[in-house]
Design an enzyme around this catalytic site. Structure first.
Site, PDB file in Angstrom:
ATOM      1  N   ASP A 119       6.316  73.120  57.042  1.00  0.00           N
ATOM      2  CA  ASP A 119       6.487  73.926  58.255  1.00  0.00           C
ATOM      3  C   ASP A 119       5.118  74.308  58.809  1.00  0.00           C
ATOM      4  O   ASP A 119       4.552  75.349  58.466  1.00  0.00           O
ATOM      5  CB  ASP A 119       7.363  75.145  57.999  1.00  0.00           C
ATOM      6  CG  ASP A 119       8.839  74.788  57.879  1.00  0.00           C
ATOM      7  OD1 ASP A 119       9.167  73.583  57.967  1.00  0.00           O
ATOM      8  OD2 ASP A 119       9.664  75.699  57.708  1.00  0.00           O
ATOM      9  N   TYR A 153       5.603  74.555  64.080  1.00  0.00           N
ATOM     10  CA  TYR A 153       6.823  75.116  64.678  1.00  0.00           C
ATOM     11  C   TYR A 153       6.968  74.712  66.143  1.00  0.00           C
ATOM     12  O   TYR A 153       7.492  75.456  66.967  1.00  0.00           O
ATOM     13  CB  TYR A 153       6.872  76.638  64.519  1.00  0.00           C
ATOM     14  CG  TYR A 153       7.160  77.057  63.105  1.00  0.00           C
ATOM     15  CD1 TYR A 153       8.446  77.396  62.702  1.00  0.00           C
ATOM     16  CD2 TYR A 153       6.151  77.071  62.150  1.00  0.00           C
ATOM     17  CE1 TYR A 153       8.715  77.763  61.396  1.00  0.00           C
ATOM     18  CE2 TYR A 153       6.411  77.430  60.834  1.00  0.00           C
ATOM     19  CZ  TYR A 153       7.692  77.770  60.464  1.00  0.00           C
ATOM     20  OH  TYR A 153       7.958  78.117  59.157  1.00  0.00           O
ATOM     21  N   HIS A 159      18.359  80.704  52.997  1.00  0.00           N
ATOM     22  CA  HIS A 159      18.278  79.395  52.339  1.00  0.00           C
ATOM     23  C   HIS A 159      18.676  79.450  50.860  1.00  0.00           C
ATOM     24  O   HIS A 159      18.263  78.599  50.073  1.00  0.00           O
ATOM     25  CB  HIS A 159      16.879  78.798  52.488  1.00  0.00           C
ATOM     26  CG  HIS A 159      16.380  78.771  53.894  1.00  0.00           C
ATOM     27  ND1 HIS A 159      17.029  78.073  54.892  1.00  0.00           N
ATOM     28  CD2 HIS A 159      15.304  79.369  54.481  1.00  0.00           C
ATOM     29  CE1 HIS A 159      16.372  78.239  56.032  1.00  0.00           C
ATOM     30  NE2 HIS A 159      15.332  79.020  55.817  1.00  0.00           N
ATOM     31  N   HIS A 187       9.617  77.592  52.805  1.00  0.00           N
ATOM     32  CA  HIS A 187      10.931  77.665  53.446  1.00  0.00           C
ATOM     33  C   HIS A 187      11.466  79.087  53.565  1.00  0.00           C
ATOM     34  O   HIS A 187      11.938  79.485  54.633  1.00  0.00           O
ATOM     35  CB  HIS A 187      11.921  76.783  52.691  1.00  0.00           C
ATOM     36  CG  HIS A 187      13.101  76.325  53.491  1.00  0.00           C
ATOM     37  ND1 HIS A 187      13.021  75.962  54.824  1.00  0.00           N
ATOM     38  CD2 HIS A 187      14.410  76.147  53.147  1.00  0.00           C
ATOM     39  CE1 HIS A 187      14.203  75.592  55.253  1.00  0.00           C
ATOM     40  NE2 HIS A 187      15.066  75.698  54.262  1.00  0.00           N
ATOM     41  N   VAL A 188      11.445  79.847  52.488  1.00  0.00           N
ATOM     42  CA  VAL A 188      11.839  81.256  52.525  1.00  0.00           C
ATOM     43  C   VAL A 188      10.601  82.067  52.893  1.00  0.00           C
ATOM     44  O   VAL A 188       9.575  81.977  52.220  1.00  0.00           O
ATOM     45  CB  VAL A 188      12.402  81.715  51.171  1.00  0.00           C
ATOM     46  CG1 VAL A 188      12.699  83.207  51.189  1.00  0.00           C
ATOM     47  CG2 VAL A 188      13.660  80.930  50.831  1.00  0.00           C
ATOM     48  N   HIS A 189      10.711  82.867  53.942  1.00  0.00           N
ATOM     49  CA  HIS A 189       9.533  83.533  54.499  1.00  0.00           C
ATOM     50  C   HIS A 189       9.249  84.847  53.772  1.00  0.00           C
ATOM     51  O   HIS A 189       9.342  85.940  54.336  1.00  0.00           O
ATOM     52  CB  HIS A 189       9.719  83.747  55.994  1.00  0.00           C
ATOM     53  CG  HIS A 189       9.979  82.480  56.730  1.00  0.00           C
ATOM     54  ND1 HIS A 189      10.616  82.436  57.949  1.00  0.00           N
ATOM     55  CD2 HIS A 189       9.698  81.187  56.414  1.00  0.00           C
ATOM     56  CE1 HIS A 189      10.715  81.182  58.349  1.00  0.00           C
ATOM     57  NE2 HIS A 189      10.167  80.407  57.429  1.00  0.00           N
TER      58      HIS A 189
END
Length: 532
Positions: free
Chosen positions: A221, A224, A369, A396-398
């Site tokens: 990521d 964006y 997620h 992925h997990v912020h």
């Protein structure tokens, strides 16, 4: 002699005392800890505008910009990448001719004598949307040059471009990786995920630069760009704001903005990237990952891979495996076969540390997620465990989360330490809810990854439920804050992991632990496990 011993003790005692104050995995497993949410920290998840001078084009003509480095398979080679010419965006675009300009790097160990030269290849890519009202994009000319024959742990100076056009960059420098051996390692390895290009991102990078890394891992990521329509209109939630678009659009100039912002760092420090879901970027003819695969150089050929979506490399005594979660990974897939061969070739007497990375986590207790990558876990976890993987980095997990050593959801002293580091600062903001919070356990059938499909997340908790009713035993520490991490290998069995939060001073530590390998206690299991 007594005086010398006393002097030596006085010199070493602060280091010994400091080391004793830092926990190690030998002290675990740890009781799970959740750091309370600071609600004041969710702001600033706003993208830099295209008017910000840090993202605007600062070169003229065909002078190089967006210069970046990436490692090849070992210490004696490195990739230099850059872009020349301007991108085009509109209903009708005509790609630039990549053969119209040369790809040359001049380099040497003396700044005033760049006596060596290497040549490479160039390309352009297009992002095409054959729908009424949508705009197409074609990139500037992207150059990739592989420099070989380099000495280990050596500073090299270089400039890139086309000398025949007088279109050369200023002189930059980099340090090569140490030779692969159990006694030599990069000084500091920065790890960051889900970076984006927000004001939080600028804080993350500022803190990261302060730590003077020798290598950077970006766990998916990147820009964006897919949170934008082709006309540059954006949203934190694309599907919420633009449900009627005929295809998931992107605004590709955000990639150029990102490359310009990062150049001061990536022109000096190698950046190793693995794809995330925001890099898929579907376009005409079902093409995907065009920007990701074109803009970065990857040592996939050197490591025996056939895809930019998975590869491996060495950095001193560490073997890194970068895996693709958005390409087939089951046991009949080409990626799985490649991984088996790659792991079988690793000589742990030369590269004692084995570190793996991919984007979506297998062990995360956040609602966001939650258990999304369960099918990938089912396919690959046993293989990675059997070869003694030491550390796994995911994004992925912020938010931030560090696990106890774990295998198949059970605490295991020989399992990897899993670290979720998707807290780079992107505009989708932080993950703050946990699957074990009352009422926050997601519906199981909503959890499978929509790209790879399939449902593998069966009940597994001690109470035979989909979610735990408390912070899971595998979760040692979790906190919703933006930041980055630094990995320092001290020797062939001890590594120091430090997590830094953006809201703190650059030197203040958010989490710190020694990760300790125990090869005598945890012999490799790959001869005992049948992977056929």
């Amino acid at each position: 002699m007594t005086f010398l011993l006393l002097l030596l003790f006085c010199f070493l005692s602060p280091a010994i005392s400091s080391a004793h104050s830092i926990p190690s995995t030998l002290d675990g497993p740890f009781v799970p800890v959740t750091v309370p949410l600071d609600t004041s920290l969710r702001g600033q998840a706003i993208d830099l505008p295209d008017t910000d001078p840090r993202v605007r084009r600062r070169v003229i003509g065909f002078e190089p910009e967006q210069i970046s480095l990436s490692l090849s398979s070992d210490h004696d080679s490195i990739w230099v990448s850059w872009i020349t010419g301007e991108f085009q965006i509109g209903k009708k675009v005509k790609p630039l001719d990549p053969t119209s300009i040369n790809s040359v790097v001049q380099f040497g160990t003396l700044r005033h004598s760049l006596s060596h030269e290497a040549k490479g290849h160039s390309l352009v890519y297009s992002q095409l949307y054959p729908f009424d009202g949508l705009l197409n994009y074609t990139s500037g000319i992207i150059h990739h040059v592989r420099i070989t024959g380099l000495k280990p742990s050596t500073i090299y100076y270089y400039r890139c471009g086309d000398p025949s056009r007088r279109a050369m960059s200023k002189i930059h420098h980099f340090r090569t990786m140490p030779v692969s051996s159990p006694s030599s390692y990069p000084g500091r390895i920065a790890v960051v995920g889900d970076l984006g290009l927000t004001y939080n991102t600028t804080d993350t990078i500022s803190h990261l630069i302060h730590n003077s890394p020798d290598l950077i891992l970006l766990i998916g990521d990147v820009s964006y760009a897919n949170l934008y329509l082709t006309n540059g209109t954006s949203s934190d939630c694309y599907s919420c704001s633009f449900p009627e678009t005929p295809i998931h659009e992107t605004y590709q100039p955000r990639w150029d903005y990102w490359g310009r912002f990062m150049e001061n760092l990536t022109s000096k420090v190698p950046l190793m990237v693995i794809e995330g879901n925001h890099e898929i970027e579907l376009q005409a003819e079902n093409k995907t990952f065009e920007a990701y695969s074109s803009r970065f150089a990857f040592p996939f050929n050197e490591s025996g891979s056939s895809s930019t979506l998975y590869y491996s490399f060495n950095a001193g005594g560490i073997h890194f495996v970068m895996l693709g979660a958005y390409i087939a990974y089951d046991k009949s897939a080409e990626q799985y076969e490649w991984l088996k061969k790659d792991l079988a070739k690793v000589d742990r007497s030369v590269t004692p540390w084995l570190v793996a990375s991919w984007h979506p986590p297998w062990y995360s207790s956040y609602t966001a997620h939650y258990r999304e990558a369960e099918c990938m876990k089912e396919a690959m976890e046993e293989l990675l465990y059997s070869y003694g993987t030491d550390i796994v980095f995911n994004g992925h997990v912020h938010a931030y989360e560090r696990s106890n050593r774990v295998y198949n959801y059970e605490l295991d002293p020989c399992g990897p330490v899993y670290i979720v580091i998707g807290d780079g600062g992107n505009r989708e903001k932080m993950a703050i809810e946990h699957a074990d919070d009352p009422g926050k356990c997601p519906e199981p059938l909503t959890t499978p990854d929509p790209v790879m499909g399939g449902f593998c997340a069966w009940n597994f908790t001690p109470s035979d439920k989909f979610c735990w009713d408390r912070q899971p035993d595998y979760s040692a520490l979790r906190e919703s804050s933006f930041g980055h991490g630094i990995l320092e290998m001290k020797n062939e069995t001890w590594a120091l992991w430090t997590w830094y939060r953006n809201q703190d001073s650059s030197s203040e530590v958010g989490d710190q632990i020694y990760i300790v390998r125990q090869p005598d206690r945890c012999p490799l299991h790959h001869r005992l496990v049948n992977h056929c």
